[in-house]
Design a protein around this motif. Structure first.
Motif, PDB file in Angstrom:
ATOM      1  N   GLU A 128       0.835  -1.189   0.000  1.00 39.50           N
ATOM      2  CA  GLU A 128       0.000   0.000   0.000  1.00 39.50           C
ATOM      3  C   GLU A 128       0.876   1.247   0.000  1.00 39.50           C
ATOM      4  O   GLU A 128       2.073   1.193   0.324  1.00 39.50           O
ATOM      5  N   VAL A 129       0.265   2.341  -0.386  1.00 37.72           N
ATOM      6  CA  VAL A 129       0.900   3.658  -0.315  1.00 37.72           C
ATOM      7  C   VAL A 129       0.080   4.506   0.639  1.00 37.72           C
ATOM      8  O   VAL A 129      -1.156   4.524   0.564  1.00 37.72           O
ATOM      9  N   ALA A 130       0.753   5.172   1.560  1.00 37.88           N
ATOM     10  CA  ALA A 130       0.075   6.020   2.538  1.00 37.88           C
ATOM     11  C   ALA A 130       0.664   7.424   2.489  1.00 37.88           C
ATOM     12  O   ALA A 130       1.881   7.593   2.354  1.00 37.88           O
ATOM     13  N   LEU A 131      -0.212   8.415   2.580  1.00 32.00           N
ATOM     14  CA  LEU A 131       0.220   9.808   2.647  1.00 32.00           C
ATOM     15  C   LEU A 131       0.016  10.310   4.066  1.00 32.00           C
ATOM     16  O   LEU A 131      -1.073  10.175   4.636  1.00 32.00           O
ATOM     17  N   HIS A 132       1.068  10.879   4.654  1.00 29.51           N
ATOM     18  CA  HIS A 132       1.029  11.400   6.020  1.00 29.51           C
ATOM     19  C   HIS A 132       1.307  12.902   6.021  1.00 29.51           C
ATOM     20  O   HIS A 132       2.045  13.413   5.159  1.00 29.51           O
ATOM     21  N   GLU A 133       0.718  13.615   6.976  1.00 28.44           N
ATOM     22  CA  GLU A 133       1.350  14.851   7.408  1.00 28.44           C
ATOM     23  C   GLU A 133       2.684  14.399   7.998  1.00 28.44           C
ATOM     24  O   GLU A 133       2.725  13.450   8.795  1.00 28.44           O
ATOM     25  N   ALA A 134       3.767  15.026   7.613  1.00 28.43           N
ATOM     26  CA  ALA A 134       5.091  14.497   7.956  1.00 28.43           C
ATOM     27  C   ALA A 134       5.292  14.331   9.457  1.00 28.43           C
ATOM     28  O   ALA A 134       6.074  13.479   9.879  1.00 28.43           O
ATOM     29  N   THR A 135       4.581  15.099  10.253  1.00 32.00           N
ATOM     30  CA  THR A 135       4.757  15.027  11.708  1.00 32.00           C
ATOM     31  C   THR A 135       3.732  14.130  12.396  1.00 32.00           C
ATOM     32  O   THR A 135       3.671  14.088  13.627  1.00 32.00           O
ATOM     33  N   SER A 136       2.922  13.392  11.609  1.00 32.77           N
ATOM     34  CA  SER A 136       1.859  12.574  12.196  1.00 32.77           C
ATOM     35  C   SER A 136       1.918  11.129  11.708  1.00 32.77           C
ATOM     36  O   SER A 136       2.078  10.884  10.508  1.00 32.77           O
ATOM     37  N   PRO A 137       1.742  10.152  12.616  1.00 39.22           N
ATOM     38  CA  PRO A 137       1.739   8.745  12.209  1.00 39.22           C
ATOM     39  C   PRO A 137       0.420   8.310  11.561  1.00 39.22           C
ATOM     40  O   PRO A 137       0.340   7.232  10.967  1.00 39.22           O
ATOM     41  N   THR A 138      -0.637   9.131  11.687  1.00 35.96           N
ATOM     42  CA  THR A 138      -1.951   8.781  11.144  1.00 35.96           C
ATOM     43  C   THR A 138      -2.034   9.174   9.669  1.00 35.96           C
ATOM     44  O   THR A 138      -1.884  10.352   9.342  1.00 35.96           O
ATOM     45  N   PRO A 139      -2.266   8.216   8.767  1.00 35.46           N
ATOM     46  CA  PRO A 139      -2.308   8.547   7.339  1.00 35.46           C
ATOM     47  C   PRO A 139      -3.498   9.438   6.995  1.00 35.46           C
ATOM     48  O   PRO A 139      -4.585   9.305   7.583  1.00 35.46           O
ATOM     49  N   ILE A 140      -3.288  10.321   6.044  1.00 31.69           N
ATOM     50  CA  ILE A 140      -4.395  11.105   5.481  1.00 31.69           C
ATOM     51  C   ILE A 140      -5.242  10.196   4.607  1.00 31.69           C
ATOM     52  O   ILE A 140      -6.471  10.244   4.625  1.00 31.69           O
ATOM     53  N   TRP A 141      -4.567   9.360   3.812  1.00 33.92           N
ATOM     54  CA  TRP A 141      -5.232   8.316   3.039  1.00 33.92           C
ATOM     55  C   TRP A 141      -4.267   7.175   2.766  1.00 33.92           C
ATOM     56  O   TRP A 141      -3.048   7.351   2.858  1.00 33.92           O
ATOM     57  N   LYS A 142      -4.815   5.998   2.471  1.00 33.53           N
ATOM     58  CA  LYS A 142      -4.034   4.816   2.101  1.00 33.53           C
ATOM     59  C   LYS A 142      -4.665   4.187   0.862  1.00 33.53           C
ATOM     60  O   LYS A 142      -5.885   4.165   0.727  1.00 33.53           O
ATOM     61  N   ARG A 143      -3.800   3.676  -0.033  1.00 31.66           N
ATOM     62  CA  ARG A 143      -4.297   3.022  -1.235  1.00 31.66           C
ATOM     63  C   ARG A 143      -3.497   1.739  -1.465  1.00 31.66           C
ATOM     64  O   ARG A 143      -2.265   1.728  -1.319  1.00 31.66           O
ATOM     65  N   PRO A 144      -4.183   0.645  -1.842  1.00 30.60           N
ATOM     66  CA  PRO A 144      -3.460  -0.605  -2.103  1.00 30.60           C
ATOM     67  C   PRO A 144      -2.651  -0.514  -3.392  1.00 30.60           C
ATOM     68  O   PRO A 144      -3.004   0.222  -4.317  1.00 30.60           O
ATOM     69  N   CYS A 145      -1.556  -1.249  -3.472  1.00 27.34           N
ATOM     70  CA  CYS A 145      -0.764  -1.332  -4.696  1.00 27.34           C
ATOM     71  C   CYS A 145      -0.112  -2.712  -4.744  1.00 27.34           C
ATOM     72  O   CYS A 145      -0.116  -3.446  -3.761  1.00 27.34           O
ATOM     73  N   ARG A 146       0.422  -3.055  -5.884  1.00 33.57           N
ATOM     74  CA  ARG A 146       1.086  -4.345  -6.022  1.00 33.57           C
ATOM     75  C   ARG A 146       2.496  -4.128  -6.537  1.00 33.57           C
ATOM     76  O   ARG A 146       2.696  -3.577  -7.613  1.00 33.57           O
ATOM     77  N   GLY A 147       3.475  -4.543  -5.739  1.00 34.22           N
ATOM     78  CA  GLY A 147       4.861  -4.425  -6.154  1.00 34.22           C
ATOM     79  C   GLY A 147       5.605  -3.343  -5.401  1.00 34.22           C
ATOM     80  O   GLY A 147       5.104  -2.713  -4.471  1.00 34.22           O
ATOM     81  N   THR A 148       6.831  -3.122  -5.816  1.00 32.93           N
ATOM     82  CA  THR A 148       7.702  -2.099  -5.242  1.00 32.93           C
ATOM     83  C   THR A 148       7.439  -0.773  -5.940  1.00 32.93           C
ATOM     84  O   THR A 148       7.273  -0.734  -7.159  1.00 32.93           O
ATOM     85  N   ALA A 149       7.404   0.318  -5.180  1.00 31.44           N
ATOM     86  CA  ALA A 149       7.063   1.618  -5.745  1.00 31.44           C
ATOM     87  C   ALA A 149       8.188   2.622  -5.556  1.00 31.44           C
ATOM     88  O   ALA A 149       8.729   2.760  -4.459  1.00 31.44           O
ATOM     89  N   PHE A 150       8.545   3.309  -6.644  1.00 30.50           N
ATOM     90  CA  PHE A 150       9.349   4.519  -6.570  1.00 30.50           C
ATOM     91  C   PHE A 150       8.374   5.686  -6.627  1.00 30.50           C
ATOM     92  O   PHE A 150       7.452   5.693  -7.444  1.00 30.50           O
TER      93      PHE A 150
END
Length: 326
Positions: A185-207
């Motif tokens: 999965e890919v998760a977007l955070h406010e850089a200072t917070s452990p709680t994700p703003i959103w998460k999305r599933p993915c398959r494989g390694t991501a750059f």
């Protein structure tokens, strides 16, 4: 008076633009001279670059030349990086300590015990530090620290695939992958917070890479760590993680958005594709003489030149306007 102020402002902007163009020229020229083993001339050009314009590309070339090497005392270093905004560097040593150093004299500013590493990244503003195992390997623990030595948050996850700070340092994108199944999965955070703003599933390694205005997140996804294998390039809207477009690619590389709305991605054999960052459609391409896939790319501020590295860590200078290797 207003007219005089307006003219003075225009003149200041013109000087700033000329200084930036000269800086870009010196960086590209220095890289070209290094390829010709003319290191003293390259070193002179780097020395002419203004301090306030020296970004990651300056520091990278500077390290290749060994111009400003310092001795860091202490246990053996396993990983580290330096800030392009401040005279500091951070390392992880074999005893598990995260150490912040003054990069001018090598002195230790602080040392704290970390539960992960040795992969470290500075935020663009030089205020935050993200620490994890090397992407694709080891522990899934991610730690975020500030440069005062305070750990802001820590999180146990699957194996870290990639971490990236946004250009304004507000956001941190984290991709994770379960190695056995390649689901992640890919998760977007406010850089200072452990709680994700959103998460999305993915398959494989991501750059991953953020758009220059922090409105989009670009990802290159592959089910293999081999850079020559096919991949999918995706563009997600940052505010909600909605996929805007996805394109199949012949190889796996780190995407690089430019300031003028383009996206640079590596080709299978020593080349660069220039995409429209909004649609993912190819605008142009540049070809080189090598055979290795291009892995990472960075463009000059004016979008004319780029520096790339391939799977053998060989770097190449490109003239994007002429669509060829310099």
């Amino acid at each position: 008076l207003e007219r005089a102020i307006e003219q003075e402002t225009k003149a200041a902007r013109l000087v700033e633009s000329q200084q930036r163009q000269l800086y870009d020229y010196n960086i590209i020229k220095a890289a070209s001279l290094m390829q010709l083993d003319k290191h003293p001339a390259a070193s002179d050009l780097l020395g002419q670059c203004p301090l306030d314009l020296r970004g990651w590309e300056w520091h990278w070339l500077d390290r290749q030349l060994g111009r400003t090497r310092i001795q860091l005392e202490g246990p053996r270093i396993l990983g580290g990086t330096s800030s392009s905004k401040r005279s500091i560097c951070v390392v992880v040593d074999e005893q598990g300590d995260l150490r912040l150093h003054d990069s001018k004299d090598g002195s230790v500013l602080w040392a704290k015990r970390s539960q992960t590493g040795p992969y470290v990244r500075f935020s663009p503003n030089g205020e935050l530090i993200a620490v994890s195992a090397y992407p694709g390997y080891g522990s899934g623990i991610l730690e975020v620290w500030n440069t005062a030595g305070e750990m802001l948050w820590s999180k146990q996850q699957d194996t870290i695939g990639w971490i990236a700070f946004g250009p304004d340092s507000r956001y941190l994108a984290v991709s994770t992958v379960e190695v056995a199944t390649l689901s992640g999965e890919v998760a977007l955070h406010e850089a200072t917070s452990p709680t994700p703003i959103w998460k999305r599933p993915c398959r494989g390694t991501a750059f991953m890479a953020f758009g220059t205005k922090s409105q989009h997140l670009y990802m290159s996804l592959s089910t293999s760590r081999d850079f020559s294998t096919p991949a999918i390039m995706q563009c997600w809207r940052l505010e909600d993680g909605h996929e805007l477009w996805a394109k199949r690619r012949e190889s796996f590389s780190v995407p690089h958005p430019t300031n003028d709305g383009l996206l640079l991605v590596g080709r299978q054999s020593q080349g660069i594709d220039v995409l429209d960052a909004t649609t993912g459609e190819k605008v142009s391409e540049a070809h080189g003489s090598g055979s290795e896939p291009v892995v990472g790319i960075r463009a000059s501020k004016d979008g004319r030149f780029a520096i790339s590295t391939d799977a053998t860590s060989t770097f190449t200078v490109w003239d994007l306007k002429a669509e060829k290797q310099k």
